[in-house]
Scaffold this motif. Structure first.
Motif, PDB file in Angstrom:
ATOM      1  N   LEU A  27      -6.974   8.745  -3.409  1.00 50.69           N
ATOM      2  CA  LEU A  27      -7.827   7.695  -3.972  1.00 50.69           C
ATOM      3  C   LEU A  27      -8.652   8.269  -5.114  1.00 50.69           C
ATOM      4  CD1 LEU A  27      -9.183   6.106  -0.651  1.00 50.69           C
ATOM      5  CD2 LEU A  27      -7.161   5.426  -1.950  1.00 50.69           C
ATOM      6  N   TYR A  28      -9.168   7.373  -5.939  1.00 48.40           N
ATOM      7  CA  TYR A  28      -9.898   7.822  -7.124  1.00 48.40           C
ATOM      8  C   TYR A  28     -11.217   7.061  -7.252  1.00 48.40           C
ATOM      9  CZ  TYR A  28      -5.545  10.096  -8.081  1.00 48.40           C
ATOM     10  OH  TYR A  28      -4.445  10.898  -7.952  1.00 48.40           O
ATOM     11  N   PRO A  29     -12.241   7.687  -7.878  1.00 52.25           N
ATOM     12  CA  PRO A  29     -13.515   7.001  -8.083  1.00 52.25           C
ATOM     13  C   PRO A  29     -13.293   5.695  -8.832  1.00 52.25           C
ATOM     14  CG  PRO A  29     -13.667   9.294  -8.808  1.00 52.25           C
ATOM     15  CD  PRO A  29     -12.235   9.038  -8.466  1.00 52.25           C
ATOM     16  N   GLU A  30     -14.113   4.735  -8.534  1.00 54.72           N
ATOM     17  CA  GLU A  30     -14.060   3.394  -9.127  1.00 54.72           C
ATOM     18  C   GLU A  30     -12.890   2.575  -8.567  1.00 54.72           C
ATOM     19  OE1 GLU A  30     -16.686   3.005 -10.851  1.00 54.72           O
ATOM     20  OE2 GLU A  30     -17.119   5.073 -11.473  1.00 54.72           O
ATOM     21  N   GLY A  31     -12.039   3.164  -7.745  1.00 49.26           N
ATOM     22  CA  GLY A  31     -10.923   2.418  -7.154  1.00 49.26           C
ATOM     23  C   GLY A  31     -11.310   1.869  -5.786  1.00 49.26           C
ATOM     24  N   ASP A  32     -10.342   1.280  -5.093  1.00 43.41           N
ATOM     25  CA  ASP A  32     -10.604   0.754  -3.746  1.00 43.41           C
ATOM     26  C   ASP A  32     -10.532   1.884  -2.729  1.00 43.41           C
ATOM     27  OD1 ASP A  32     -10.829  -1.819  -4.595  1.00 43.41           O
ATOM     28  OD2 ASP A  32      -8.684  -2.262  -4.343  1.00 43.41           O
ATOM     29  N   ALA A  33     -11.414   1.807  -1.713  1.00 48.92           N
ATOM     30  CA  ALA A  33     -11.341   2.774  -0.612  1.00 48.92           C
ATOM     31  C   ALA A  33     -10.448   2.184   0.464  1.00 48.92           C
ATOM     32  CB  ALA A  33     -12.734   3.078  -0.078  1.00 48.92           C
ATOM     33  N   GLY A  34      -9.194   1.956   0.112  1.00 49.06           N
ATOM     34  CA  GLY A  34      -8.281   1.347   1.071  1.00 49.06           C
ATOM     35  C   GLY A  34      -6.835   1.623   0.721  1.00 49.06           C
ATOM     36  N   THR A  35      -5.972   1.500   1.717  1.00 47.95           N
ATOM     37  CA  THR A  35      -4.536   1.666   1.482  1.00 47.95           C
ATOM     38  C   THR A  35      -3.786   1.057   2.669  1.00 47.95           C
ATOM     39  OG1 THR A  35      -2.830   3.250   0.831  1.00 47.95           O
ATOM     40  CG2 THR A  35      -4.261   3.919   2.634  1.00 47.95           C
ATOM     41  N   ARG A  36      -2.468   1.055   2.561  1.00 46.25           N
ATOM     42  CA  ARG A  36      -1.627   0.559   3.654  1.00 46.25           C
ATOM     43  C   ARG A  36      -0.725   1.689   4.139  1.00 46.25           C
ATOM     44  NH1 ARG A  36      -1.142  -5.135   3.746  1.00 46.25           N
ATOM     45  NH2 ARG A  36      -2.394  -6.049   2.082  1.00 46.25           N
ATOM     46  N   PHE A  37      -0.569   1.752   5.437  1.00 45.27           N
ATOM     47  CA  PHE A  37       0.346   2.738   6.021  1.00 45.27           C
ATOM     48  C   PHE A  37       1.329   2.019   6.937  1.00 45.27           C
ATOM     49  CE2 PHE A  37      -3.566   5.499   5.642  1.00 45.27           C
ATOM     50  CZ  PHE A  37      -3.065   6.331   4.667  1.00 45.27           C
ATOM     51  N   ARG A  38       2.529   2.531   7.013  1.00 45.93           N
ATOM     52  CA  ARG A  38       3.469   2.011   8.001  1.00 45.93           C
ATOM     53  C   ARG A  38       2.926   2.328   9.397  1.00 45.93           C
ATOM     54  NH1 ARG A  38       6.336   4.794   4.552  1.00 45.93           N
ATOM     55  NH2 ARG A  38       6.701   6.473   6.060  1.00 45.93           N
TER      56      ARG A  38
END
Ligand SMILES: [Fe+2]
Length: 194
Positions: free
Chosen positions: A162-173
């Motif tokens: 993840l990167y600053p200014e981005g979302d603190a989220g993601t999807r995992f299987r």
């Protein structure tokens, strides 16, 4: 400069390798008296000997610098015992399935010790069809942010940078995921059990 290895480490590794001072001296083209001086702290091997010394002791330069030889006992691969190493200089993330010696930007990195995810590092996991949607309600500024999320099963690892200014989220299987990790650049590694 600082000594890159101590006499005690040379002696311990030499004895472990079952070499006499003479035998080690022969391998390095130095006198056995030189080895004796190194081991008693009266002398110090020149930096040009770092690679030959490591080779003679049958370990890597990194192991010599860390003062330990690492024997990989983790022969049955188990990602649940996996380790994360994060370089404080460049932010590189390195993962391993067991104990190892990891070096980045000239620094030997300790494994991150995960804390229970709570407070501003709480990890929210929602199941959406065959995926987990993972979020952390945490600042994402340049100074303070979640720099990666990871999901670990006993078969493997999924990791999202993840990167600053981005979302603190993601999807995992979802498949077999047992732990989800979040790494904060200020506060370190947090883990929650699925
Ligand atoms: Fe934080």
């Amino acid at each position: 400069m600082d000594r890159y290895v101590t006499g005690a480490v040379i002696r311990r590794l030499r004895e472990k390798k079952k070499l006499t001072q003479e035998e080690l001296a022969d391998k390095l083209f130095v006198s056995s008296k030189a080895i004796s001086k190194w081991e008693t702290g009266q002398g110090f091997p020149d930096i040009s000997l770092i690679e030959p010394l490591a080779a003679a002791l049958d370990i890597s330069v990194i192991e010599l610098l860390s003062g330990e030889d690492i024997t990989n006992l983790n022969r049955s691969f188990n990602m649940l015992k996996g380790k994360f190493y994060v370089c404080p200089v460049c932010g590189n993330v390195i993962t391993a399935s067991g104990d190892t010696v990891v070096s980045c930007c000239g620094i030997t990195l300790p494994p991150c010790e995960p804390e229970e995810a709570e407070g501003e590092h709480s990890i929210k996991v929602e199941k959406i069809e065959d995926e987990y949607y993972v979020t952390v309600d945490h600042p994402m500024t340049k100074e303070h942010y979640i720099s990666f999320l990871a999901a670990v099963s006993d078969q493997g690892m999924q990791l999202t940078k993840l990167y600053p200014e981005g979302d603190a989220g993601t999807r995992f299987r979802t498949r077999c995921v047992r732990y989800v990790y979040a790494y904060c650049n200020h506060h370190g590694l947090f883990r929650c059990h699925i």
